[in-house]
Scaffold this active site. Sequence first.
Site, PDB file in Angstrom:
ATOM      1  N   TYR A 155       0.841  -1.208   0.000  1.00  0.00           N
ATOM      2  CA  TYR A 155       0.000   0.000   0.000  1.00  0.00           C
ATOM      3  C   TYR A 155       0.872   1.253   0.000  1.00  0.00           C
ATOM      4  O   TYR A 155       0.612   2.200  -0.749  1.00  0.00           O
ATOM      5  CB  TYR A 155      -0.913  -0.021   1.225  1.00  0.00           C
ATOM      6  CG  TYR A 155      -1.953   1.072   1.247  1.00  0.00           C
ATOM      7  CD1 TYR A 155      -3.032   1.049   0.362  1.00  0.00           C
ATOM      8  CD2 TYR A 155      -1.870   2.120   2.149  1.00  0.00           C
ATOM      9  CE1 TYR A 155      -4.001   2.034   0.384  1.00  0.00           C
ATOM     10  CE2 TYR A 155      -2.840   3.118   2.186  1.00  0.00           C
ATOM     11  CZ  TYR A 155      -3.898   3.068   1.300  1.00  0.00           C
ATOM     12  OH  TYR A 155      -4.855   4.061   1.327  1.00  0.00           O
ATOM     13  N   LYS A 159       0.869   4.268  -2.818  1.00  0.00           N
ATOM     14  CA  LYS A 159       0.562   5.664  -2.504  1.00  0.00           C
ATOM     15  C   LYS A 159       1.786   6.562  -2.698  1.00  0.00           C
ATOM     16  O   LYS A 159       1.645   7.747  -3.033  1.00  0.00           O
ATOM     17  CB  LYS A 159       0.015   5.779  -1.084  1.00  0.00           C
ATOM     18  CG  LYS A 159      -1.370   5.145  -0.927  1.00  0.00           C
ATOM     19  CD  LYS A 159      -2.383   5.705  -1.920  1.00  0.00           C
ATOM     20  CE  LYS A 159      -3.787   5.132  -1.703  1.00  0.00           C
ATOM     21  NZ  LYS A 159      -4.774   5.681  -2.669  1.00  0.00           N
TER      22      LYS A 159
END
Length: 250
Positions: A155, A159
């Site tokens: 993740y 991002k």
Amino acid sequence: MTLPQTPSQRLDGRTALITGASKGLGLAAACALAQVGAKVILVARDPAVLEEAVAALTAAGYSAEALVLDVTDTAAVREALSGRRIDILVNNAGTNRPKPIDEISEGDYAAVMDINVRAAYFLAQTVIASMPEGGSIINMSSQMGHVGAADRSLYCASKSAVEGMTRAMAVELGPRGIRVNSVCPTFVETPMTRPFFEQPGFREAVLAKIPLGRLGRIEDIMGSVAFLASDAAALVTGSALMVDGGWTAH
């Protein structure tokens, strides 16, 4: 003496496209933009939930439209948006598969990067073809694009990529009068994050990292999106707006 006037945050006459908009932060972003005058196009894959959200917005007197679309299908995105003027894009659709790094599969990697990065990139590419000067692209990122955390290497990677493309797009699209920014929330209780908070000790560990001492609320994100979409942010581009209660200030 002529006093300066605060730029308006009204969005009357502008059209906003919001992905992942049937619930959670996406619906909150759609509500925020509708409430300051924008026509909102809500994009999601589940037609029943999407239509329910649009019905609620129209019943409240706002201008809203449903667009059932899988944003990872670039060809379908291009066909659906061909020739449509979009003034504001909120790239909100996203996913997460939190696991220890040695348990991440190639399938996990493809799924997270596909929606969090590739879909956002090519949706922006599609929309800018007809986006006018003064347009605004808002990428829903995360504090995890700026910090690291256990079980979130994938993740965080996605991002961080969103943050990089936000800055590069801002540089490239600036001469065309298009601004590109990101919003970086801390943990917000939504349908996607709720299972995490059911894990013993997780809530306490998160709160210990947030100087303001509370989780994010969807309302915390709404003002940020409305601001970045509006003329009040006319000189703001290439920025990451941290809505993290101070997490990244450590």
